[in-house]
Design a protein around this motif. Structure first.
Motif, PDB file in Angstrom:
ATOM      1  N   ALA A 292      -7.046   5.261  -1.038  1.00 39.73           N
ATOM      2  CA  ALA A 292      -5.908   6.024  -1.835  1.00 39.73           C
ATOM      3  C   ALA A 292      -5.299   5.057  -2.672  1.00 39.73           C
ATOM      4  O   ALA A 292      -4.797   5.653  -3.867  1.00 39.73           O
ATOM      5  CB  ALA A 292      -5.253   6.984  -0.934  1.00 39.73           C
ATOM      6  N   THR A 293      -4.868   4.131  -2.105  1.00 41.05           N
ATOM      7  CA  THR A 293      -4.047   2.952  -2.923  1.00 41.05           C
ATOM      8  C   THR A 293      -4.990   2.615  -4.270  1.00 41.05           C
ATOM      9  O   THR A 293      -4.520   2.419  -5.094  1.00 41.05           O
ATOM     10  CB  THR A 293      -3.336   1.946  -1.825  1.00 41.05           C
TER      11      THR A 293
ATOM     12  N   VAL B  36     -14.583   7.933  -3.516  1.00 39.07           N
ATOM     13  CA  VAL B  36     -13.277   7.256  -3.895  1.00 39.07           C
ATOM     14  C   VAL B  36     -12.988   5.872  -4.403  1.00 39.07           C
ATOM     15  O   VAL B  36     -12.366   5.817  -5.225  1.00 39.07           O
ATOM     16  CB  VAL B  36     -12.059   7.776  -2.732  1.00 39.07           C
TER      17      VAL B  36
ATOM     18  N   LEU C 259      -7.197   3.828  -5.645  1.00 35.40           N
ATOM     19  CA  LEU C 259      -7.437   5.037  -6.677  1.00 35.40           C
ATOM     20  C   LEU C 259      -6.090   5.236  -7.332  1.00 35.40           C
ATOM     21  O   LEU C 259      -6.233   5.158  -8.408  1.00 35.40           O
ATOM     22  CB  LEU C 259      -7.999   6.119  -5.983  1.00 35.40           C
ATOM     23  N   LEU C 260      -4.991   5.537  -6.640  1.00 36.16           N
ATOM     24  CA  LEU C 260      -3.856   5.884  -7.218  1.00 36.16           C
ATOM     25  C   LEU C 260      -3.218   4.895  -8.018  1.00 36.16           C
ATOM     26  O   LEU C 260      -2.653   4.779  -9.229  1.00 36.16           O
ATOM     27  CB  LEU C 260      -3.087   6.372  -6.259  1.00 36.16           C
TER      28      LEU C 260
ATOM     29  N   GLN D 104       0.860  -1.240  -0.096  1.00 32.92           N
ATOM     30  CA  GLN D 104       0.141   0.055   0.037  1.00 32.92           C
ATOM     31  C   GLN D 104       0.975   1.131  -0.031  1.00 32.92           C
ATOM     32  O   GLN D 104       2.045   1.080   0.208  1.00 32.92           O
ATOM     33  CB  GLN D 104      -0.959  -0.082   1.320  1.00 32.92           C
TER      34      GLN D 104
ATOM     35  N   TRP E  60      -8.699   5.108   4.649  1.00 37.10           N
ATOM     36  CA  TRP E  60      -8.209   6.056   3.759  1.00 37.10           C
ATOM     37  C   TRP E  60      -7.051   5.747   2.837  1.00 37.10           C
ATOM     38  O   TRP E  60      -6.813   6.001   1.705  1.00 37.10           O
ATOM     39  CB  TRP E  60      -8.065   7.461   4.346  1.00 37.10           C
ATOM     40  N   VAL E  61      -6.182   4.990   3.720  1.00 37.65           N
ATOM     41  CA  VAL E  61      -4.800   4.372   3.000  1.00 37.65           C
ATOM     42  C   VAL E  61      -5.228   3.356   1.915  1.00 37.65           C
ATOM     43  O   VAL E  61      -4.902   3.357   0.905  1.00 37.65           O
ATOM     44  CB  VAL E  61      -4.087   3.690   4.005  1.00 37.65           C
TER      45      VAL E  61
END
Length: 646
Positions: A271-272, A396, A274-275, A214, A267-268
């Motif tokens: 975000a992982t 997200v 998504l990115l 992650q 949230w981590v």
């Protein structure tokens, strides 16, 4: 039944570990390596089913205050069969692909699988640390399996050092658990004292996020692609990376008890997802695309752990394992046959090997989230729970799901679209640009793909009624699955629309994501280079200060010894001679005293003892009446003495 389950649990870990060690160290087992590993893997499947049904627990003394404990709960009962089945299928494909150093390869793979099984069943932090370390070491050996290639060894070292740095968190968590007074059992960690509980959660979170690739350490997964394709298939699907997500699902009560760890985890993971989804879209190498998608899909599992969707996370792990093992084995088969893993060289590859192509198509559609295939339902279960936590978190996650459809659609278009005659030369150039392909795919490489395609298609049933209720009850979360038909329909429609759009027009490839967001460069700048500079500064200090001090002291001692030489000859040597002469005189006098007095005294004492012995023998005549007389005399004397003294 309990005894059977306990024996099966010990065997599930011990049998592949012992067999793997024997194969990895043996030099004469090349021919028997593949059959032996397949037999062990098949036995592990049976054992995993036994322990999944019986759910036993075993333990032995290990450390003061902590036992070496293995336990199977509802979550482990879901994950263990997935691990053993995928391991068996990957080893079957490897039997058709790996033709050199087979004993070492299959031995390391069995050790890797055994450490993953031990991770799933670990009941205490010492047991988990033991499994975690073996898994990391085995992954390093497998990624750098072709050790004569320096780049592959370097890639394995990068993966090992990155995850190893994160693993320090587990040691921090163990220390905090001891200090917190709750003990080292994973189930007892939420009961630690508040301050130490936060530290334990932080340590476990760091270690698990590192293993699950992650943010911000996802880049090691890109380097792990240097290993053989079967290694990538197992590492990315059921072991290593998946174990990071599994650990977070296992300690979800601890994350929830801290107040901050659960939101951070959510949230981590989001975000992982998504990115790294954007990173996957940007890739032009099939294995790199699949690697980035692994981090993204594990982001959903991490999101599930933070949101408390343990059953959804477990179902997604199982579906992802089947899907990703299928796609990596297909990529490996194409690489060995065509000599390339570049997407440009895989155009229209389905037409050449239809079974491989159709199986990979099922996997790609499942990865895209197309109904009714597996990841469509499992992702929606997690997103529904995310919506309960935050609309932004849900947004997200939904965007990350859309990116899954984009990069899966990109792969589908490549492997299916026909090549115009004027572009065939470019395709051929890519196919012969990396390595020489064999031009064929063996039956052993193709057979596992069919089984995995079935898993990729139908494992989503674990998140749908009626199996969904059974799974949620098994992991201790009854009633967790709350899916609405509207949410499922919207999610499926978005995925289908994106895949069709990609089929009509190439998906944009974000250049900023091509090199994995520059994470490895950032790590070089922020961590590696400062560490090397610090090491260089310490080396200079050692050379200029410490070494000079030691050298100067040695020189001074040498000079002092040279100056003391004449004094030693004139004074000390004479003193030693005089002292030795005096000692000799004293020794001579002592010898005379010994001869005249001490020896005489000893001889006189010995003579007296001989006389006493002779006198003592006289009463020992053997006559009974004489003994009675002597006893009477002794008794009389004793009475007299008592009277006198009284």
């Amino acid at each position: 039944m309990t005894t059977l389950g306990q024996a099966a649990l010990w065997s599930l870990v011990a049998v592949p570990a012992v067999a793997g060690a024997l194969l990895a160290l043996g030099r004469r087992a090349e021919r028997a390596a593949a059959p032996a590993s397949l037999a062990v893997a098949a036995a592990s499947v049976v054992l995993s089913l036994v322990v999944a049904v019986t759910q036993p627990a075993v333990s032995v003394p290990f450390l003061a205050g902590a036992r070496f404990e293995l336990t199977v709960d509802g979550l482990g009962a879901v994950v263990l069969p997935m691990l053993t089945v995928v391991t068996l299928l990957v080893l079957l494909a490897a039997a058709g692909e790996i033709h050199r150093s087979k004993a070492r390869f299959h031995g390391l793979m069995l050790l890797f699988a055994a450490s993953a099984a031990l991770t799933v069943t670990a009941g205490t932090l010492p047991t988990l640390l033991f499994a975690w370390e073996i898994m990391g070491a085995a992954s390093y050996a497998l990624i750098g399996f072709w050790w004569r290639d320096a780049d592959r060894v370097s890639a394995g070292l990068t993966a090992f050092v990155t995850t190893r740095a994160a693993d320090v968190g587990l040691y921090l968590a163990a220390g905090a658990a001891l200090a917190g007074g709750a003990g080292l059992a994973l189930a007892d960690l939420p009961a630690s004292s508040p301050g130490w509980r936060h530290l334990a959660a932080a340590g476990i979170l760091a270690a698990a996020l590192g293993k699950a690739a992650q943010l911000p350490v996802s880049f090691w997964l890109s380097r792990a692609m240097a290993g053989p394709s079967p290694v990538s298939a197992l590492l990315h699907s059921a072991a290593m990376v998946a174990m990071g997500g599994y650990l977070l699902l296992r300690v979800q009560p601890l994350l929830a008890a801290t107040g901050w760890a659960a939101p951070t985890t959510m949230w981590v993971g989001a975000a992982t997802a998504l990115l790294l989804g954007a990173v996957a879209v940007a890739q032009r190498d099939l294995k790199q695309l699949l690697a980035a998608s692994t981090a993204a899909q594990l982001g959903f599992v991490v999101l599930a752990a933070g949101a408390g969707a343990v059953a959804g996370g477990a179902a997604h792990m199982v579906a992802h394992a089947a899907t990703k093992a299928l796609l990596f084995l297909a990529a490996g088969a194409w690489l060995s046959a065509l000599g390339t893993k570049q997407l440009a060289g895989l155009r229209a590859v389905v037409a050449r090997w239809r079974l491989v192509g159709w199986s990979a198509t099922v996997g790609a559609l499942a990865l895209a989230g197309i109904p009714p295939l597996s990841l469509w339902a499992t992702k929606d279960v997690i997103l529904a729970r995310a919506l309960d936590q935050s609309p932004w978190l849900y947004a997200v996650g939904l965007a990350a799901s859309a990116l899954s459809a984009a990069y899966a659609g990109k792969m589908l278009v490549i492997i299916w679209r026909r090549v115009p005659a004027d572009e065939q030369a470019d395709v051929d150039a890519h196919q012969h640009g990396e390595q020489k392909g064999s031009g064929r795919i063996s039956g052993l490489e193709q057979a596992p793909l069919v089984v995995l395609a079935v898993g990729a298609a139908y494992s989503g049933l674990l998140a749908l009624p009626p199996l969904g209720a059974t799974v949620s009850a098994a992991v201790g979360r009854p009633g967790e699955f709350r899916l609405s038909l509207i949410e499922l329909a919207v999610s499926g429609a978005i995925a289908l629309a994106i895949v069709l759009a990609v089929a009509r027009r190439p998906v944009p490839e974000p250049r900023w994501a091509l090199r994995w967001l520059g994470m490895e460069t950032a790590a070089q700048v922020l961590v590696v280079r400062p560490t090397l500079r610090c090491a260089e500064a310490l080396a200079r200090f050692d050379d200029r200060v410490l070494d000079r001090a030691v050298t100067g002291l040695a020189g001074a001692v040498l000079k002092l010894s040279r100056q003391a030489g004449p004094f030693d000859d004139r004074v000390l040597d004479r003193g030693v001679e005089l002292a030795s002469t005096g000692v000799v005189h004293v020794a001579q006098r002592a010898a005379r005293v010994d001869d005249r007095w001490l020896d005489g005294a000893v001889e006189a004492l010995a003579a007296g003892m001989r006389r006493l012995g002779q006198l003592a023998r006289r009463p020992q005549s053997g006559q009974l009446y004489q003994y009675y007389q002597q006893a009477v005399v002794v008794l009389v004397v004793a009475v007299v003495v008592l009277v006198v003294l009284g």
